[in-house]
Design a protein around this motif. Structure first.
Motif, short mmCIF file in Angstrom:
data_model
loop_
_atom_site.label_atom_id
_atom_site.label_comp_id
_atom_site.label_asym_id
_atom_site.label_seq_id
_atom_site.Cartn_x
_atom_site.Cartn_y
_atom_site.Cartn_z
N ASN A 138 -4.76 -4.27 -7.76
CA ASN A 138 -6.28 -3.85 -7.39
C ASN A 138 -6.64 -2.60 -7.35
O ASN A 138 -7.61 -2.00 -7.68
N SER A 139 -5.34 -1.46 -7.35
CA SER A 139 -5.91 -0.05 -7.30
C SER A 139 -4.38 0.59 -7.91
O SER A 139 -3.23 -0.09 -7.50
N ALA A 140 -4.40 1.80 -8.02
CA ALA A 140 -3.15 2.41 -8.06
C ALA A 140 -2.37 2.46 -6.81
O ALA A 140 -1.05 2.75 -6.87
N ALA A 141 -3.07 2.39 -5.71
CA ALA A 141 -2.27 2.54 -4.43
C ALA A 141 -2.13 1.06 -3.91
O ALA A 141 -1.48 1.40 -2.52
N VAL A 198 7.83 1.79 0.29
CA VAL A 198 6.43 1.36 0.12
C VAL A 198 6.08 1.91 1.70
O VAL A 198 6.45 1.70 2.98
N LYS A 199 4.64 2.42 1.62
CA LYS A 199 4.30 2.95 2.84
C LYS A 199 3.99 2.00 3.91
O LYS A 199 4.25 2.09 5.22
N ILE A 249 0.93 -1.30 -0.01
CA ILE A 249 -0.06 -0.02 0.04
C ILE A 249 0.77 1.11 -0.09
O ILE A 249 1.67 1.37 0.99
N GLY A 250 0.79 2.23 -0.97
CA GLY A 250 1.50 3.32 -1.10
C GLY A 250 3.05 3.04 -1.64
O GLY A 250 3.64 2.93 -0.80
N GLN A 302 12.92 -9.82 -1.47
CA GLN A 302 14.00 -9.19 -2.17
C GLN A 302 13.48 -7.67 -2.68
O GLN A 302 13.91 -6.75 -2.72
N VAL A 303 12.16 -7.74 -3.23
CA VAL A 303 11.39 -6.75 -3.73
C VAL A 303 11.25 -5.82 -2.77
O VAL A 303 11.27 -4.72 -2.94
N LEU A 304 10.61 -6.38 -1.68
CA LEU A 304 10.28 -5.31 -0.29
C LEU A 304 11.38 -4.61 0.16
O LEU A 304 11.35 -3.63 0.44
N ALA A 305 12.70 -5.45 0.09
CA ALA A 305 14.00 -4.64 0.65
C ALA A 305 14.49 -3.48 -0.31
O ALA A 305 15.19 -2.68 -0.01
#
Length: 286
Positions: free
Chosen positions: A153-156, A176-177, A130-131, A169-172
């Motif tokens: 799901n949506s732009a956010a 991201v909010k 999210i964000g 790996q992607v999250l690191a």
């Protein structure tokens, strides 16, 4: 005349106690008994179990399907009907039922087997984001093996799916909010579900589909269609393909739909719809 779309939520919208009011209605007893014969367990008992059995994939999907199809039956008995239908992941099966593509028993049999195959999947991870910056996210997904955008799901708000190492790996490597790892056993809506999808394909091949009575917007292709063979082909791709919900919302806007009714527990889909399609009239029936 007001153009209306019915939309149906999938896994994640379930909650303990859902459907309680429906289960008490005597005229639904026959259908609930039919469901119990197909499943080998009671929908009403699982939905009311305080230990949250309903959040286990094996039970979640059939329970959502039954509750949502019973609500569809009620609305149709009242003389209501949609101009378009769509469902998020599992919800697409309810959309196909609502459109007359198959009957209650056929849909539940498919959902039961789908739930079993997905419940037995392991070695995967999903995370809701999210964000975030879309370009940065897409760049990291392209750079990283074994991870895909599973739910747009949506732009956010999106969901990524893949091996735990690839998801981490992607999250690191993105800003991201908020990131929430989902309580699922497998990497749903990704190529890692290929083995389960192949097994499910054998079952789908044996099931006759009818042409839809109203156009259906599918997860893997939001272009509305009533063609039975095309709807089956799209459903075949769904287990490994992305849920393109943001595009479904945009498509409904282009189709000049003025009212969207979310049928099922919660209001996740109407929330997503409002972000993408702010002028729409929304209704929830749970």
């Amino acid at each position: 005349m007001t153009k209306t779309a019915w939309i149906f939520p999938g896994q994640g919208s379930q909650k303990i106690g859902m459907g309680a009011g429906l289960f008490e209605q005597s005229d639904l007893k026959t259908k609930l008994e039919l469901a119990e014969n197909i499943l080998g367990w009671s929908i009403s008992e699982i939905c009311s179990d305080p230990e949250d059995k309903i959040s286990k994939t094996l039970y979640t999907q059939p329970c959502l399907y039954v509750v949502e199809t019973l609500l569809v039956d009620r609305l149709k008995q009242e003389g209501q009907s949609p101009d378009y239908v769509a469902g998020h992941s599992l919800g697409e099966y309810v959309a196909l039922y609502a459109a007359g593509v198959f009957d209650f028993e056929t849909g539940l049999t498919l959902v039961k087997r789908r739930a079993e195959l997905m419940d037995s999947a392991d070695g995967g991870q999903m995370a809701a984001l999210i964000g975030f910056n879309s370009e940065q996210l897409q760049e990291q997904i392209q750079k990283t093996d074994n991870v895909v955008l599973a739910n747009d799901n949506s732009a956010a708000q999106v969901v990524i799916s893949g091996t735990p190492e690839a998801v981490d790996q992607v999250l690191a490597n993105i800003k991201v909010k908020r990131a929430v790892k989902l309580n699922v056993s497998g990497a749903f809506h990704s190529p890692l579900m290929a083995e389960a999808a192949t097994e499910f394909q054998r079952i789908l091949d044996e099931i006759p589909f009818n042409n839809a009575q109203v156009p259906v917007l599918s997860n893997v292709d939001p272009t509305p269609t009533t063609d039975a063979s095309l709807l089956k082909q799209r459903l075949t791709q769904q287990m490994t393909g992305s849920v393109r919900w943001r595009e479904i919302c945009l498509q409904l806007s282009e189709l000049e739909v003025q009212q969207v009714v979310e049928i099922g527990p919660g209001n996740v889909l109407t929330g997503l719809m409002k972000r993408t399609f702010p002028e729409i009239v929304l209704q929830n029936i749970s």
